[in-house]
Scaffold this active site. Structure first.
Site, PDB file in Angstrom:
ATOM      1  CG  ASP A 168      -0.254   0.036   2.581  1.00 39.75           C
ATOM      2  OD1 ASP A 168      -0.757   0.461   3.659  1.00 39.75           O
ATOM      3  OD2 ASP A 168       1.041  -0.488   2.372  1.00 39.75           O
ATOM      4  CG  HIS A 205       6.955  -0.336  10.221  1.00 39.88           C
ATOM      5  ND1 HIS A 205       6.828  -0.765  11.635  1.00 39.88           N
ATOM      6  CD2 HIS A 205       6.611   1.068  10.581  1.00 39.88           C
ATOM      7  CE1 HIS A 205       6.446  -0.038  12.510  1.00 39.88           C
ATOM      8  NE2 HIS A 205       6.560   1.416  11.691  1.00 39.88           N
TER       9      HIS A 205
HETATM   10  O1  RIB Z   1       2.347  -0.443  11.024  1.00 38.34           O
HETATM   11  C1  RIB Z   1       3.357  -0.159   9.783  1.00 38.34           C
HETATM   12  C2  RIB Z   1       2.854  -0.519   8.389  1.00 38.34           C
HETATM   13  O2  RIB Z   1       1.601   0.070   8.220  1.00 38.34           O
HETATM   14  C3  RIB Z   1       3.446  -0.516   7.230  1.00 38.34           C
HETATM   15  O3  RIB Z   1       3.311  -1.459   6.432  1.00 38.34           O
HETATM   16  C4  RIB Z   1       3.370   0.830   6.782  1.00 38.34           C
HETATM   17  O4  RIB Z   1       3.482   0.909   5.514  1.00 38.34           O
HETATM   18  C5  RIB Z   1       1.601   0.861   7.096  1.00 38.34           C
HETATM   19  O5  RIB Z   1       1.092   0.294   5.971  1.00 38.34           O
HETATM   20 CA    CA Z   2       2.937  -0.667   3.973  1.00 36.21          CA
END
Ligand code: RIB
Ligand code: CA
Length: 317
Positions: free
Chosen positions: A10, A241
């Protein structure tokens, strides 16, 4: 040994770093990007994925996927985290390439069936497309090499509620289907990603070694660094992340895992919480009997991860 990887995404600022890393790592064959709502609407997520493919100059297929969760109303998009355009309000040219005329779920099923035992699914957004693919073709649970996802939190507090991490919280019903299935899942959650932080020094080095692609990543991460500074007491350090999920596919030795069954709270004040049951621990409640044992990343060699990211992105331009 090259691994086939399919990223469901996303994009999304941290998604961009993950995707550029995957595209440059010599041991990864990036089969495609399937897009999902989350950080931004799915139409923008798809356009941003196409922008990244053009930035990379590689012929990577992009497919549009789910616009909303399986069975609940979507949450507002966190434009305060990723910017309204998903790339930290940094302008970039509209993509000239177009997405394939195949749904994300269909593309996932086709790719997994075409190479049984070889395709690693790396979802780094809400798990809606993955759940839809499972519903469409339950056999992919046996045919995929595995699922390595960014999401969840075992012992670490959540980042959208006291207990919920954003990707799970955005579609808890989809996440529960993914964790209840029989394929091997590695959950790369906040327990590991909050220990893997990137600062301006990292992005300065990235931009210096790869002026175009690294420079773009540096530019879009400024908004993200400012958000983290505002939220986590002033330090301009952001969590890698999504990149950590891709690192876990190609360099799992840099993470420490615990074998656990995993379930997702799908209602009430704890909605989106990932509940982990360490393998072998006694559970009186029959709910846990027979649930697939997955892996939860509990620790990470963060210095080695940053070294791997920068080392790999030396291939970027
Ligand atoms: O909590 C972090 C996640 O949420 C990552 O994938 C960031 O891109 C959002 O999608
Ligand atoms: Ca993400």
């Amino acid at each position: 040994m090259t691994k086939k990887i399919l990223i469901d995404t996303d994009p999304g600022i941290d998604d961009a770093l993950a995707i550029v890393f995957a595209a440059h790592h010599p041991e990864l064959e990036l089969l495609g990007l399937t897009c999902v709502f989350g950080n931004v609407p799915v139409s923008l997520a798809t356009d941003n994925a196409l922008r990244l493919v053009e930035l990379l100059g590689q012929d990577i297929p992009v497919c549009r996927g789910a616009a909303k969760p399986l069975s609940m109303q979507p949450h507002p998009h966190p434009d305060f985290v990723h910017g309204k355009n998903g790339f930290g309000e940094i302008d970039s040219p509209s993509p000239t390439r177009t997405a394939l005329d195949v749904s994300a779920a269909q593309f996932i099923v086709e790719q997994v069936r075409a190479a049984p035992g070889e395709v690693w699914l790396a979802p780094i957004g809400p798990l809606t497309n993955i759940a839809l693919a499972l519903e469409m073709a339950p056999d992919i649970a046996e045919k995929a090499a595995g699922v390595v996802l960014m999401g969840g939190a075992a012992l670490e507090p959540g980042n959208v509620s006291p207990v919920a991490e954003a990707n799970i919280w955005n579609d808890p019903h989809a996440a529960e289907q993914v964790f209840a299935a029989t394929w091997p899942v590695s959950m790369i959650g906040l327990d590991a990603t909050h220990k893997t932080t990137l600062d301006q020094t990292f992005f300065d080095q990235l931009a210096a070694q790869a002026p175009k692609q690294g420079g773009f990543l540096n530019d879009i991460h400024q908004f993200y660094l400012d958000f983290y500074a505002s939220r986590y007491g002033g330090e301009r350090k952001c969590a890698a992340h999504d990149a950590l999920a891709v690192v876990a596919v190609v360099a799992e030795q840099l993470l420490q895992f615990q074998d656990c069954a995993i379930a997702v709270s799908c209602e009430g004040i704890a909605i989106g919480q990932t509940l982990v049951a360490p393998a072998g621990a006694y559970n009186h409640d029959p709910f846990w009997a027979g649930r697939t044992v997955h892996r939860v990343a509990m620790n990470v060699d963060a210095d080695a991860v940053l070294k791997l990211l920068l080392g790999t992105l030396k291939q970027a331009n």
